[in-house]
Write a protein that holds these residues in place. Structure first.
Motif, PDB file in Angstrom:
ATOM      1  N   ALA A   1       0.843  -1.186   0.000  1.00  0.00           N
ATOM      2  CA  ALA A   1       0.000   0.000   0.000  1.00  0.00           C
ATOM      3  C   ALA A   1       0.882   1.241   0.000  1.00  0.00           C
ATOM      4  CB  ALA A   1      -0.927  -0.007   1.216  1.00  0.00           C
ATOM      5  N   ARG A   2       0.242   2.396  -0.187  1.00  0.00           N
ATOM      6  CA  ARG A   2       1.002   3.626  -0.437  1.00  0.00           C
ATOM      7  C   ARG A   2       1.789   4.093   0.788  1.00  0.00           C
ATOM      8  NH1 ARG A   2      -0.817   9.385  -1.143  1.00  0.00           N
ATOM      9  NH2 ARG A   2       0.876  10.400  -2.242  1.00  0.00           N
ATOM     10  N   TYR A   3       1.197   3.995   1.978  1.00  0.00           N
ATOM     11  CA  TYR A   3       1.932   4.401   3.177  1.00  0.00           C
ATOM     12  C   TYR A   3       1.234   3.848   4.410  1.00  0.00           C
ATOM     13  CZ  TYR A   3      -1.562   8.228   3.620  1.00  0.00           C
ATOM     14  OH  TYR A   3      -2.721   8.957   3.738  1.00  0.00           O
ATOM     15  N   SER A   4       1.941   3.930   5.528  1.00  0.00           N
ATOM     16  CA  SER A   4       1.385   3.529   6.814  1.00  0.00           C
ATOM     17  C   SER A   4       0.962   4.775   7.579  1.00  0.00           C
ATOM     18  CB  SER A   4       2.444   2.758   7.620  1.00  0.00           C
ATOM     19  OG  SER A   4       2.039   2.587   8.956  1.00  0.00           O
ATOM     20  N   THR A   5      -0.218   4.714   8.183  1.00  0.00           N
ATOM     21  CA  THR A   5      -0.731   5.879   8.914  1.00  0.00           C
ATOM     22  C   THR A   5      -0.105   6.008  10.298  1.00  0.00           C
ATOM     23  OG1 THR A   5      -2.592   4.594   9.789  1.00  0.00           O
ATOM     24  CG2 THR A   5      -2.929   5.744   7.686  1.00  0.00           C
ATOM     25  N   ASP A   6       0.647   5.000  10.715  1.00  0.00           N
ATOM     26  CA  ASP A   6       1.207   4.979  12.072  1.00  0.00           C
ATOM     27  C   ASP A   6       2.714   4.772  12.022  1.00  0.00           C
ATOM     28  OD1 ASP A   6       1.703   2.063  11.856  1.00  0.00           O
ATOM     29  OD2 ASP A   6      -0.470   1.956  11.897  1.00  0.00           O
ATOM     30  N   LEU A   7       3.314   4.653  13.214  1.00  0.00           N
ATOM     31  CA  LEU A   7       4.761   4.471  13.314  1.00  0.00           C
ATOM     32  C   LEU A   7       5.212   3.036  13.088  1.00  0.00           C
ATOM     33  CD1 LEU A   7       5.415   6.646  16.500  1.00  0.00           C
ATOM     34  CD2 LEU A   7       6.334   7.116  14.214  1.00  0.00           C
ATOM     35  N   PHE A   8       4.275   2.103  12.985  1.00  0.00           N
ATOM     36  CA  PHE A   8       4.609   0.681  13.080  1.00  0.00           C
ATOM     37  C   PHE A   8       4.403  -0.077  11.776  1.00  0.00           C
ATOM     38  CE2 PHE A   8       2.735   2.340  17.020  1.00  0.00           C
ATOM     39  CZ  PHE A   8       3.875   2.330  17.822  1.00  0.00           C
ATOM     40  N   TRP A   9       4.147   0.630  10.676  1.00  0.00           N
ATOM     41  CA  TRP A   9       3.856   0.008   9.385  1.00  0.00           C
ATOM     42  C   TRP A   9       2.610  -0.866   9.457  1.00  0.00           C
ATOM     43  CZ3 TRP A   9       6.788   2.391   5.971  1.00  0.00           C
ATOM     44  CH2 TRP A   9       8.103   2.762   6.297  1.00  0.00           C
ATOM     45  N   LYS A  10       1.732  -0.596  10.416  1.00  0.00           N
ATOM     46  CA  LYS A  10       0.578  -1.471  10.647  1.00  0.00           C
ATOM     47  C   LYS A  10      -0.606  -1.129   9.756  1.00  0.00           C
ATOM     48  CE  LYS A  10      -3.040  -2.562  14.008  1.00  0.00           C
ATOM     49  NZ  LYS A  10      -3.528  -2.420  15.392  1.00  0.00           N
ATOM     50  N   ALA A  11      -1.191   0.050   9.954  1.00  0.00           N
ATOM     51  CA  ALA A  11      -2.444   0.410   9.287  1.00  0.00           C
ATOM     52  C   ALA A  11      -2.136   1.208   8.031  1.00  0.00           C
ATOM     53  CB  ALA A  11      -3.335   1.216  10.225  1.00  0.00           C
ATOM     54  N   PRO A  12      -2.321   0.604   6.870  1.00  0.00           N
ATOM     55  CA  PRO A  12      -1.971   1.325   5.644  1.00  0.00           C
ATOM     56  C   PRO A  12      -3.082   2.249   5.179  1.00  0.00           C
ATOM     57  CG  PRO A  12      -2.750  -0.867   5.095  1.00  0.00           C
ATOM     58  CD  PRO A  12      -2.778  -0.776   6.600  1.00  0.00           C
ATOM     59  N   HIS A  13      -2.715   3.191   4.310  1.00  0.00           N
ATOM     60  CA  HIS A  13      -3.696   3.807   3.426  1.00  0.00           C
ATOM     61  C   HIS A  13      -3.739   2.849   2.254  1.00  0.00           C
ATOM     62  CE1 HIS A  13      -6.290   6.606   1.652  1.00  0.00           C
ATOM     63  NE2 HIS A  13      -5.449   7.149   0.812  1.00  0.00           N
ATOM     64  N   PHE A  14      -4.850   2.147   2.056  1.00  0.00           N
ATOM     65  CA  PHE A  14      -4.872   0.872   1.352  1.00  0.00           C
ATOM     66  C   PHE A  14      -4.685   0.953  -0.167  1.00  0.00           C
ATOM     67  CE2 PHE A  14      -6.813  -0.222   5.382  1.00  0.00           C
ATOM     68  CZ  PHE A  14      -6.378  -1.511   5.623  1.00  0.00           C
ATOM     69  N   GLU A  15      -4.605   2.144  -0.738  1.00  0.00           N
ATOM     70  CA  GLU A  15      -4.403   2.205  -2.190  1.00  0.00           C
ATOM     71  C   GLU A  15      -3.050   1.591  -2.541  1.00  0.00           C
ATOM     72  OE1 GLU A  15      -4.201   6.287  -3.502  1.00  0.00           O
ATOM     73  OE2 GLU A  15      -3.283   6.877  -1.618  1.00  0.00           O
ATOM     74  N   LYS A  16      -3.005   0.946  -3.692  1.00  0.00           N
ATOM     75  CA  LYS A  16      -1.763   0.350  -4.191  1.00  0.00           C
ATOM     76  C   LYS A  16      -1.378   1.057  -5.485  1.00  0.00           C
ATOM     77  CE  LYS A  16      -1.967  -4.468  -2.552  1.00  0.00           C
ATOM     78  NZ  LYS A  16      -2.141  -5.870  -3.027  1.00  0.00           N
ATOM     79  N   MET A  17      -0.187   1.639  -5.494  1.00  0.00           N
ATOM     80  CA  MET A  17       0.281   2.411  -6.638  1.00  0.00           C
ATOM     81  C   MET A  17       1.360   1.630  -7.385  1.00  0.00           C
ATOM     82  SD  MET A  17      -1.671   4.934  -5.933  1.00  0.00           S
ATOM     83  CE  MET A  17      -1.211   5.975  -7.317  1.00  0.00           C
ATOM     84  N   LEU A  18       1.322   1.708  -8.712  1.00  0.00           N
ATOM     85  CA  LEU A  18       2.342   1.039  -9.515  1.00  0.00           C
ATOM     86  C   LEU A  18       3.731   1.555  -9.177  1.00  0.00           C
ATOM     87  CD1 LEU A  18       3.161  -0.869 -11.844  1.00  0.00           C
ATOM     88  CD2 LEU A  18       2.837   1.070 -13.400  1.00  0.00           C
TER      89      LEU A  18
END
Length: 684
Positions: free
Chosen positions: A252-269
């Motif tokens: 996914a594009r990035y993690s919303t937290d410090l732990f790589w846990k909760a992503p912003h779920f979009e997947k970019m090429l």
């Protein structure tokens, strides 16, 4: 099926993002002459609303405001409304993002900018709740009707600010690149490392592959164990985290937290392409089996979900499905228990279906915390047995997940992003020798050349539904040339270097600015913007200027082109001060600086076994080299243009009946050797 109640001008577009808005009650136009002529004729302010298909808050604002007839009435009566796909028109986005950042100090998407009929901005922001949006528009419309001169005066000042932002001046000082400067820059950068979870010590956390590609290469060149450990920690944590799709592969594009846990779920090429490159490089450095798994699973995801039948790569998968972010990817515990039965306990332990993985509304994000060895030991089973059971569970759940309503697919294919994926496949082929990876790179490379390159007219930027459109940007040239060099280094087929040089020559002819020594983002044939900008700093994607500088450096060596070498050196010299101050924002430039400050070798492999020797050599991690070679000297007529210059690095390097590997530095070569083992010793 019922006919839509509303249809606007966007119905004639191919961009999935624009088509999403084609049935809004807002009378949207695409960015074109017709829209701007209408604005001038009616002397109306213009709403330039910019987003992209997988943008969550773009969807929210569309639902709240652009689908609301009352809001649409205010917009239609008082404004000309233009929708822009930022991925299709990054040049437009660049202008108005700069404007909004100057006005507000920040930016993002959706990006909403209000302009005069001549395209000069007077107000802007990102997401606006419906009530705020309507109030703002009513106030702006009234203000313009009563204060047109003031609006023009403000627009003039703001436009001047846009022109001045990120201006690069020619550095007349003699280029002097020092190892100590790079060491100091990295030392300061280290203060921002998260030594527990990897990545930067802040949230949200973006993967930023080019940052870690540089740090990995720097660690090798400078023998910096701390930098290497940080990269390996970061890649392990990302691979274990929720930002990585543990079932289907890809990030996914990035993690919303410090732990790589909760992503912003979009997947970019572009993320996944660069992460394939990065993990492949890291595998060659560490031979970590987890990195191998990540590369193969990510490439399988690209093949399964992001590749067109003719070998093109799609742009993005949405974060949302059925109107909810992440719904496609998360699981209820009861659902997993029902599907897995007595295998649930092991799966739940492995992927943290517990407080660690708990997210929202009783949903769980699958993520890892421990190695296979630790989990296997806890369950008193062999690692092989654990892997087999987990693989079976993943396959079962992936099949079940595929029955869900899928996230939206942005199926436009961008020249620049496709080139990043070509390079990713090449790096994966180097690391693992998997022929399917090279085949995918070659298929897309040929497609790039046949569909998107127009010889003297240059590149087109976007391809969708059988139609190529939008005049190419510098990123299309820089990334394509880099991709062609990568294919050459995998194949020793000189036509790819020929293509890279053709692309670069065109870029110099139509994008180069002699006053600064840099390249504009837009061609000299594009005249529909209020400013002609340059892209200098590296971001989630390396800047087009930094990539072009690296291409020029490489081609200068391949073709013995002193002009290319001079341009690359000048470009790096122009940004040297900022690189030393902000290395994380200039990491691709720093990759080039490595070549000037640490030992840099040209490796030339010739002879009947050149391809097998190249394949063996490429599996070793030597990032600060340039690779060339072939079975026999290249004949110009074998290339695509009979005036192609000879590849200088190959001159006088062929001896009948012998396999030879030359290791050269600063145009001085050591005695050739005949085995990879001997060559590696010369590079130590």
């Amino acid at each position: 099926m019922n006919e839509p109640e509303y249809t606007n001008h966007l119905i004639h577009e191919t961009s999935p993002y624009l088509l999403q808005h084609a049935h809004n009650p807002v009378n949207w136009f695409a960015w074109n002459d017709e829209a701007w002529k209408k604005a001038r004729d009616e002397n109306k302010l213009v709403i330039v609303s910019i987003g992209y298909s997988s943008c969550h808050w773009c969807h929210v604002m569309e639902h709240e405001s652009f689908e609301d007839t009352a809001v649409a009435k205010v917009m239609n009566e008082n404004f000309i409304c233009i929708k822009v796909d930022r991925e299709e028109r990054p040049d437009v986005d660049q202008i108005y993002m700069t404007a909004v950042q100057l006005m507000t100090g920040s930016g993002g998407w959706p990006l909403n900018c209000v302009t005069l009929p001549d395209k000069r901005p007077i107000y802007g922001g990102t997401y606006f709740p419906k009530k705020n949006w309507v109030n703002l528009l009513e106030q702006l419309a009234e203000y313009y009707s009563k204060n047109e001169k003031d609006a023009n005066d403000y627009a003039a000042k703001l436009t001047e600010g846009i022109h001045q932002a990120e201006v690069v001046k020619l550095n007349y000082n003699e280029a002097a690149f020092k190892k100590e400067d790079l060491e100091k820059a990295v030392a300061n950068w280290k203060k921002t490392f998260d030594s527990r979870e990897g990545g930067p010590n802040r949230a949200p956390k973006f993967p930023m592959p080019n940052n870690y590609e540089f740090l990995l290469s720097y660690a090798h060149a400078a023998n910096d164990r701390e930098a290497l450990d940080h990269v390996l920690l970061t890649l392990n944590k990302m691979a274990y985290g929720g930002i990585c799709d543990q079932l289907g592969g890809g990030f996914a594009r990035y993690s919303t937290d410090l732990f790589w846990k909760a992503p912003h779920f979009e997947k970019m090429l572009y993320d996944n392409a660069q992460l394939v490159s990065l993990y492949s490089m890291a595998y060659r450095n560490s031979h970590n089996d987890l990195f191998r798994q990540i590369v193969f699973e990510t490439c399988e995801f690209i093949k399964r979900e992001m590749t067109s039948p003719d070998g093109g790569f799609y742009s993005a998968l949405d974060a949302d499905s059925e109107g909810k972010e992440g719904k496609f990817y998360v699981w209820k515990k009861e659902e997993l228990q029902q599907l897995l039965g007595n295998r649930f306990d092991l799966f739940a332990d492995y992927f943290n279906v517990n407080k660690e993985g708990e997210w929202e509304e009783g949903n769980y994000i699958l993520l890892r915390k421990e190695s296979d060895e630790k989990v296997a030991d806890r369950f008193s089973m062999s690692v092989d047995a654990l892997k087999k059971e987990i693989a079976g569970d993943k396959s079962l759940l992936l099949a079940e997940r595929n029955k869900r309503v899928r996230p939206g697919l942005d199926d436009k294919q961008l020249t620049s992003w496709n080139a990043l994926m070509i390079k990713g496949y090449c790096e994966a082929y180097n690391a693992f020798g998997e022929k399917s990876f090279l085949d995918a790179a070659l298929k897309n490379g040929e497609r790039n050349w046949s569909l998107l390159w127009r010889n003297d007219a240059g590149y087109l930027h976007s391809y969708k539904a059988g139609k190529a459109s939008v005049n190419g940007f510098l990123e299309d040239y820089a990334f394509s040339a880099a991709a062609f060099i990568a294919i050459y280094q995998c194949t020793f087929d000189a036509k790819w270097l020929d293509r890279a040089k053709q692309v670069t020559d065109h870029a110099i002819g139509h994008f180069y600015d002699a006053q600064s020594g840099m390249f504009f983002f837009t061609s000299d044939k594009d005249h529909d913007l209020i400013a002609r900008k340059m892209e200098i700093a590296d971001n989630v994607i390396p800047s087009s200027n930094s990539c072009m500088a690296r291409v020029l450096f490489d081609l200068a060596l391949y073709f013995d082109e002193a002009l290319f070498s001079k341009k690359a050196e000048q470009m790096l010299n122009n940004v040297q001060h900022d690189l030393k101050q902000y290395p994380s924002s200039y990491s691709n430039w720093a990759m080039l600086m490595l070549r000037y400050t640490y030992p840099f070798n040209e490796v030339v492999i010739t002879g009947y076994d050149a391809h097998s020797l190249r394949k063996e050599f490429a599996q070793h991690f030597f990032p600060n080299i340039l690779l060339a070679g072939g079975i026999a000297p290249v004949q110009p007529m074998a290339l695509e243009k009979d005036h192609t210059p000879a590849i200088g690095l190959l001159e006088d390097r062929f001896v009948d009946g012998k396999n030879l590997i030359y290791i050269c530095e600063n145009k001085a070569c050591k005695l050739p050797v005949s085995t990879v083992e001997e060559a590696l010793k010369l590079l130590q």
